[in-house]
Design a protein around this motif. Structure first.
Motif, PDB file in Angstrom:
ATOM      1  N   HIS A  22      -9.373 -10.923 -12.038  1.00  0.00           N
ATOM      2  CA  HIS A  22      -9.542 -12.241 -12.438  1.00  0.00           C
ATOM      3  C   HIS A  22     -10.824 -12.911 -11.721  1.00  0.00           C
ATOM      4  O   HIS A  22     -11.283 -13.702 -12.073  1.00  0.00           O
ATOM      5  N   ASN A  23     -10.781 -12.784 -10.343  1.00  0.00           N
ATOM      6  CA  ASN A  23     -11.715 -12.759  -9.487  1.00  0.00           C
ATOM      7  C   ASN A  23     -12.668 -12.270  -8.850  1.00  0.00           C
ATOM      8  O   ASN A  23     -12.954 -11.281  -7.826  1.00  0.00           O
ATOM      9  N   GLN A  24     -13.614 -11.776  -9.986  1.00  0.00           N
ATOM     10  CA  GLN A  24     -14.338 -10.735  -9.244  1.00  0.00           C
ATOM     11  C   GLN A  24     -15.002 -10.481  -8.127  1.00  0.00           C
ATOM     12  O   GLN A  24     -15.613  -9.959  -7.840  1.00  0.00           O
ATOM     13  N   GLN A  25     -15.134 -11.406  -7.288  1.00  0.00           N
ATOM     14  CA  GLN A  25     -15.477 -11.490  -5.647  1.00  0.00           C
ATOM     15  C   GLN A  25     -14.712 -10.921  -5.028  1.00  0.00           C
ATOM     16  O   GLN A  25     -14.590 -10.280  -3.914  1.00  0.00           O
ATOM     17  N   ASN A  26     -13.335 -10.589  -4.937  1.00  0.00           N
ATOM     18  CA  ASN A  26     -12.204  -9.686  -4.324  1.00  0.00           C
ATOM     19  C   ASN A  26     -11.664  -8.960  -4.587  1.00  0.00           C
ATOM     20  O   ASN A  26     -11.970  -8.332  -5.778  1.00  0.00           O
ATOM     21  N   LEU A  27     -11.198  -7.962  -3.841  1.00  0.00           N
ATOM     22  CA  LEU A  27     -11.004  -6.554  -3.891  1.00  0.00           C
ATOM     23  C   LEU A  27      -9.507  -6.181  -4.792  1.00  0.00           C
ATOM     24  O   LEU A  27      -8.742  -7.290  -5.221  1.00  0.00           O
ATOM     25  N   TYR A  28      -9.944  -5.455  -5.452  1.00  0.00           N
ATOM     26  CA  TYR A  28      -8.384  -5.463  -6.783  1.00  0.00           C
ATOM     27  C   TYR A  28      -8.226  -3.579  -6.344  1.00  0.00           C
ATOM     28  O   TYR A  28      -8.544  -2.377  -6.179  1.00  0.00           O
ATOM     29  N   PHE A  29      -6.627  -3.496  -6.586  1.00  0.00           N
ATOM     30  CA  PHE A  29      -6.397  -2.475  -6.023  1.00  0.00           C
ATOM     31  C   PHE A  29      -6.051  -1.552  -7.738  1.00  0.00           C
ATOM     32  O   PHE A  29      -4.938  -2.579  -8.474  1.00  0.00           O
ATOM     33  N   ASP A 149      -3.237  -8.066   5.451  1.00  0.00           N
ATOM     34  CA  ASP A 149      -1.958  -7.549   5.494  1.00  0.00           C
ATOM     35  C   ASP A 149      -1.861  -6.990   3.616  1.00  0.00           C
ATOM     36  O   ASP A 149      -1.451  -5.884   3.777  1.00  0.00           O
ATOM     37  N   MET A 150      -2.332  -7.009   2.856  1.00  0.00           N
ATOM     38  CA  MET A 150      -1.724  -7.171   1.720  1.00  0.00           C
ATOM     39  C   MET A 150      -3.208  -5.296   1.373  1.00  0.00           C
ATOM     40  O   MET A 150      -2.489  -4.231   1.292  1.00  0.00           O
ATOM     41  N   ILE A 151      -4.294  -5.754   1.669  1.00  0.00           N
ATOM     42  CA  ILE A 151      -5.238  -4.629   2.155  1.00  0.00           C
ATOM     43  C   ILE A 151      -4.710  -3.329   2.632  1.00  0.00           C
ATOM     44  O   ILE A 151      -5.032  -2.259   2.237  1.00  0.00           O
ATOM     45  N   SER A 152      -4.465  -4.080   4.160  1.00  0.00           N
ATOM     46  CA  SER A 152      -3.583  -3.062   4.980  1.00  0.00           C
ATOM     47  C   SER A 152      -3.025  -2.187   4.188  1.00  0.00           C
ATOM     48  O   SER A 152      -3.023  -0.735   4.463  1.00  0.00           O
ATOM     49  N   GLN A 153      -1.693  -2.774   3.624  1.00  0.00           N
ATOM     50  CA  GLN A 153      -0.486  -2.246   2.779  1.00  0.00           C
ATOM     51  C   GLN A 153      -0.909  -0.995   2.444  1.00  0.00           C
ATOM     52  O   GLN A 153      -0.584  -0.009   1.778  1.00  0.00           O
ATOM     53  N   LYS A 154      -1.905  -1.881   1.150  1.00  0.00           N
ATOM     54  CA  LYS A 154      -2.560  -0.551   0.259  1.00  0.00           C
ATOM     55  C   LYS A 154      -3.443   0.484   0.689  1.00  0.00           C
ATOM     56  O   LYS A 154      -3.573   2.039   0.196  1.00  0.00           O
ATOM     57  N   ILE A 155      -3.768   0.435   1.774  1.00  0.00           N
ATOM     58  CA  ILE A 155      -4.930   1.568   2.231  1.00  0.00           C
ATOM     59  C   ILE A 155      -3.977   2.216   2.282  1.00  0.00           C
ATOM     60  O   ILE A 155      -3.481   3.730   2.170  1.00  0.00           O
ATOM     61  N   LYS A 156      -2.880   2.367   2.490  1.00  0.00           N
ATOM     62  CA  LYS A 156      -2.047   3.471   3.393  1.00  0.00           C
ATOM     63  C   LYS A 156      -0.851   3.884   2.424  1.00  0.00           C
ATOM     64  O   LYS A 156      -1.260   4.983   2.258  1.00  0.00           O
TER      65      LYS A 156
END
Length: 190
Positions: A22-29, A149-156
């Motif tokens: 949806h938002n091209q500027q954000n990070l996606y998993f 927090d979401m980014i950290s959780q997905k990296i882990k």
């Protein structure tokens, strides 16, 4: 009966818009997955095709890869872009890797070649969107990462994936992962 059908249609529409960029500027998993979970990435030549093509998309299409792991039949990545739309980059990446990997499978004489190609050819015939074979499942199930927090959780999650699968005891023991970039500033994907 009409009420049930109506609510089913609404939930299908909600589901179809849920997994989109949806938002091209954000990070996606994202999770690109080999059709029928075929364990293709057990050989270096197929892993190398995937890695080389991700690096190509980084260099030439504006893809940014923030974390990744390549498992035997899928990959997890955290991506963003400064260039073309992410869905277009992923479409091109999957199309090219599909052609290159299936060509390599056909040319190599390993014992799993025949059954793997039967699956990819069959899936290609039953999906009219394909020219000949289907290597990747449709969609990547992009999940927008809203906060740190979401980014950290997905990296882990990404780095622990080979440990959870029982392939290695420690994340750094898995060669095909961005854990090495986080620990030693060296990695197969730029």
């Amino acid at each position: 009966m009409a009420i049930i059908l109506c609510s089913f249609a609404i939930s299908n529409k909600a589901m179809s818009s849920r997994y989109k960029f949806h938002n091209q500027q954000n990070l996606y998993f994202i999770t690109p997955t080999v059709i029928r979970w075929v364990d293709t990435f057990t050989r270096d030549n197929y892993r190398n095709i995937f890695i080389e093509n991700v690096n190509y998309c980084i260099e030439h299409k504006g893809l940014n890869v923030h974390a990744w792991v390549l498992m035997t039949n899928h990959a997890h990545l955290i991506i963003s872009t400064e260039g073309p739309r992410m869905e277009h980059i992923m479409r091109d990446l999957k199309k090219f890797t599909s052609k290159a990997i299936t060509k390599s499978i056909e040319e190599n004489g390993h014992e799993s070649r025949d059954w793997m190609m039967k699956i990819f050819l069959f899936q290609g015939r039953i999906n009219s969107n394909n020219e000949r074979v289907q290597f990747w499942q449709n969609g990547d199930h992009p999940i927008e990462l809203w906060n740190a927090d979401m980014i950290s959780q997905k990296i882990k999650y990404i780095h622990q994936n080979p440990v959870r699968a029982g392939f290695v005891a420690q994340p750094e023991d898995w060669k095909h992962s961005s854990i090495h970039a986080y620990m030693k500033n060296e990695c197969l994907i730029k």
